[in-house]
Design a protein around this motif. Sequence first.
Motif, PDB file in Angstrom:
ATOM      1  N   GLU A  10       7.540   7.159   6.032  1.00 39.50           N
ATOM      2  CA  GLU A  10       7.012   6.385   7.153  1.00 39.50           C
ATOM      3  C   GLU A  10       6.563   4.996   6.710  1.00 39.50           C
ATOM      4  O   GLU A  10       5.963   4.834   5.648  1.00 39.50           O
ATOM      5  N   VAL A  11       6.862   3.995   7.535  1.00 43.70           N
ATOM      6  CA  VAL A  11       6.366   2.635   7.316  1.00 43.70           C
ATOM      7  C   VAL A  11       5.174   2.439   8.252  1.00 43.70           C
ATOM      8  O   VAL A  11       5.277   2.674   9.450  1.00 43.70           O
ATOM      9  N   ARG A  12       4.052   2.028   7.691  1.00 42.47           N
ATOM     10  CA  ARG A  12       2.854   1.762   8.484  1.00 42.47           C
ATOM     11  C   ARG A  12       2.536   0.279   8.452  1.00 42.47           C
ATOM     12  O   ARG A  12       2.959  -0.440   7.558  1.00 42.47           O
ATOM     13  N   GLU A  13       1.749  -0.120   9.427  1.00 40.49           N
ATOM     14  CA  GLU A  13       1.280  -1.507   9.488  1.00 40.49           C
ATOM     15  C   GLU A  13       0.043  -1.649   8.605  1.00 40.49           C
ATOM     16  O   GLU A  13      -0.760  -0.713   8.508  1.00 40.49           O
ATOM     17  N   PRO A  14      -0.156  -2.797   7.960  1.00 39.88           N
ATOM     18  CA  PRO A  14      -1.361  -2.994   7.153  1.00 39.88           C
ATOM     19  C   PRO A  14      -2.655  -2.814   7.946  1.00 39.88           C
ATOM     20  O   PRO A  14      -3.689  -2.501   7.368  1.00 39.88           O
ATOM     21  N   GLU A  15      -2.605  -2.976   9.270  1.00 40.94           N
ATOM     22  CA  GLU A  15      -3.804  -2.838  10.091  1.00 40.94           C
ATOM     23  C   GLU A  15      -4.178  -1.380  10.352  1.00 40.94           C
ATOM     24  O   GLU A  15      -5.249  -1.084  10.877  1.00 40.94           O
ATOM     25  N   ASP A  16      -3.307  -0.419   9.994  1.00 41.69           N
ATOM     26  CA  ASP A  16      -3.578   1.003  10.186  1.00 41.69           C
ATOM     27  C   ASP A  16      -4.876   1.366   9.467  1.00 41.69           C
ATOM     28  O   ASP A  16      -5.093   0.952   8.332  1.00 41.69           O
ATOM     29  N   PRO A  17      -5.756   2.153  10.090  1.00 43.06           N
ATOM     30  CA  PRO A  17      -7.036   2.498   9.458  1.00 43.06           C
ATOM     31  C   PRO A  17      -6.902   3.154   8.082  1.00 43.06           C
ATOM     32  O   PRO A  17      -7.702   2.885   7.197  1.00 43.06           O
ATOM     33  N   ASP A  18      -5.896   4.015   7.879  1.00 43.94           N
ATOM     34  CA  ASP A  18      -5.713   4.630   6.559  1.00 43.94           C
ATOM     35  C   ASP A  18      -5.345   3.594   5.509  1.00 43.94           C
ATOM     36  O   ASP A  18      -5.652   3.746   4.338  1.00 43.94           O
ATOM     37  N   VAL A  19      -4.661   2.539   5.921  1.00 45.19           N
ATOM     38  CA  VAL A  19      -4.256   1.497   4.993  1.00 45.19           C
ATOM     39  C   VAL A  19      -5.445   0.603   4.662  1.00 45.19           C
ATOM     40  O   VAL A  19      -5.755   0.354   3.498  1.00 45.19           O
TER      41      VAL A  19
ATOM     42  N   TRP B 298       0.853  -1.185   0.000  1.00 47.04           N
ATOM     43  CA  TRP B 298       0.000   0.000   0.000  1.00 47.04           C
ATOM     44  C   TRP B 298       0.886   1.232   0.000  1.00 47.04           C
ATOM     45  O   TRP B 298       1.913   1.266   0.676  1.00 47.04           O
ATOM     46  N   LEU B 299       0.493   2.266  -0.731  1.00 45.60           N
ATOM     47  CA  LEU B 299       1.253   3.501  -0.820  1.00 45.60           C
ATOM     48  C   LEU B 299       0.331   4.683  -0.534  1.00 45.60           C
ATOM     49  O   LEU B 299      -0.719   4.823  -1.180  1.00 45.60           O
ATOM     50  N   GLY B 300       0.695   5.519   0.428  1.00 41.69           N
ATOM     51  CA  GLY B 300      -0.073   6.731   0.710  1.00 41.69           C
ATOM     52  C   GLY B 300       0.093   7.693  -0.451  1.00 41.69           C
ATOM     53  O   GLY B 300       1.202   8.096  -0.772  1.00 41.69           O
ATOM     54  N   ASN B 301      -1.001   8.028  -1.112  1.00 41.93           N
ATOM     55  CA  ASN B 301      -0.937   8.775  -2.356  1.00 41.93           C
ATOM     56  C   ASN B 301      -1.713  10.088  -2.226  1.00 41.93           C
ATOM     57  O   ASN B 301      -2.934  10.112  -2.298  1.00 41.93           O
ATOM     58  N   ARG B 302      -0.995  11.197  -2.031  1.00 41.56           N
ATOM     59  CA  ARG B 302      -1.624  12.506  -1.826  1.00 41.56           C
ATOM     60  C   ARG B 302      -1.845  13.278  -3.127  1.00 41.56           C
ATOM     61  O   ARG B 302      -2.486  14.313  -3.127  1.00 41.56           O
TER      62      ARG B 302
ATOM     63  N   ALA C 196       3.424   9.180   0.587  1.00 39.67           N
ATOM     64  CA  ALA C 196       3.436   9.764   1.925  1.00 39.67           C
ATOM     65  C   ALA C 196       3.887   8.734   2.954  1.00 39.67           C
ATOM     66  O   ALA C 196       4.478   9.078   3.975  1.00 39.67           O
ATOM     67  N   TRP C 197       3.595   7.460   2.698  1.00 34.79           N
ATOM     68  CA  TRP C 197       3.954   6.359   3.581  1.00 34.79           C
ATOM     69  C   TRP C 197       3.844   5.063   2.795  1.00 34.79           C
ATOM     70  O   TRP C 197       3.287   5.046   1.688  1.00 34.79           O
ATOM     71  N   VAL C 198       4.409   3.977   3.334  1.00 35.10           N
ATOM     72  CA  VAL C 198       4.281   2.650   2.730  1.00 35.10           C
ATOM     73  C   VAL C 198       3.840   1.652   3.798  1.00 35.10           C
ATOM     74  O   VAL C 198       4.099   1.842   4.991  1.00 35.10           O
ATOM     75  N   ALA C 199       3.171   0.618   3.359  1.00 36.89           N
ATOM     76  CA  ALA C 199       2.818  -0.514   4.216  1.00 36.89           C
ATOM     77  C   ALA C 199       2.851  -1.752   3.332  1.00 36.89           C
ATOM     78  O   ALA C 199       2.691  -1.653   2.111  1.00 36.89           O
ATOM     79  N   SER C 200       3.060  -2.903   3.933  1.00 43.06           N
ATOM     80  CA  SER C 200       3.101  -4.137   3.158  1.00 43.06           C
ATOM     81  C   SER C 200       2.861  -5.334   4.049  1.00 43.06           C
ATOM     82  O   SER C 200       3.106  -5.277   5.262  1.00 43.06           O
ATOM     83  N   THR C 201       2.414  -6.419   3.441  1.00 47.88           N
ATOM     84  CA  THR C 201       2.318  -7.681   4.156  1.00 47.88           C
ATOM     85  C   THR C 201       3.704  -8.278   4.350  1.00 47.88           C
ATOM     86  O   THR C 201       3.848  -9.261   5.065  1.00 47.88           O
ATOM     87  N   SER C 202       4.707  -7.692   3.707  1.00 47.19           N
ATOM     88  CA  SER C 202       6.101  -8.116   3.849  1.00 47.19           C
ATOM     89  C   SER C 202       6.919  -6.971   4.426  1.00 47.19           C
ATOM     90  O   SER C 202       7.032  -5.905   3.809  1.00 47.19           O
ATOM     91  N   GLY C 203       7.498  -7.192   5.593  1.00 48.84           N
ATOM     92  CA  GLY C 203       8.355  -6.185   6.200  1.00 48.84           C
ATOM     93  C   GLY C 203       9.530  -5.812   5.321  1.00 48.84           C
ATOM     94  O   GLY C 203       9.956  -4.653   5.298  1.00 48.84           O
TER      95      GLY C 203
END
Length: 147
Positions: free
Chosen positions: A118-127, A23-27, A97-104
């Motif tokens: 920033e690295v976020r967890e997939p469980e983050d509400p924005d993700v 997942w990629l935070g896309n502004r 803006a940030w990245v998240a993945s099922t793979s660290g």
Amino acid sequence: MASTSTSATSKDSPEPSPDVRVWLGNRQAVEEVTDHERLAAMTDTELAQQGEPKVRRAIPMKKACTFLNIPGGTPLLEGVGTVVKAWPHMSDASAPAWVASTSGAYASLLAEHFGGVEVREPEDPDVMHGPYTTDTAAVAGETKGKG
């Protein structure tokens, strides 16, 4: 967060490697669509030489999330390269803006590549809850998305 393996399945393991989601935070989300006006004016020769003309248009969202699926068994660096190559087609921003993945491993390498985002967890509400701009299936060396 448990990381999933992105390497090819070994002969000892009967189960294939699971897909990796990124997942990629896309502004500054954009979409590329066919420019039908230019397409109608092109000759067959121009179309063969230049390909189908595209136009970029902004997707009006203040916060968005774009995600890609990397097929299981795709080597790590190849999968990361696919995400990096896909980014300019999904956003006018130079980096997410940030990245998240099922793979660290994916999350860490992508965050580093994009300048320490920033690295976020997939469980983050924005993700988990988007809004999503693109459901993109990434295949090594090729990116297909909704247009």
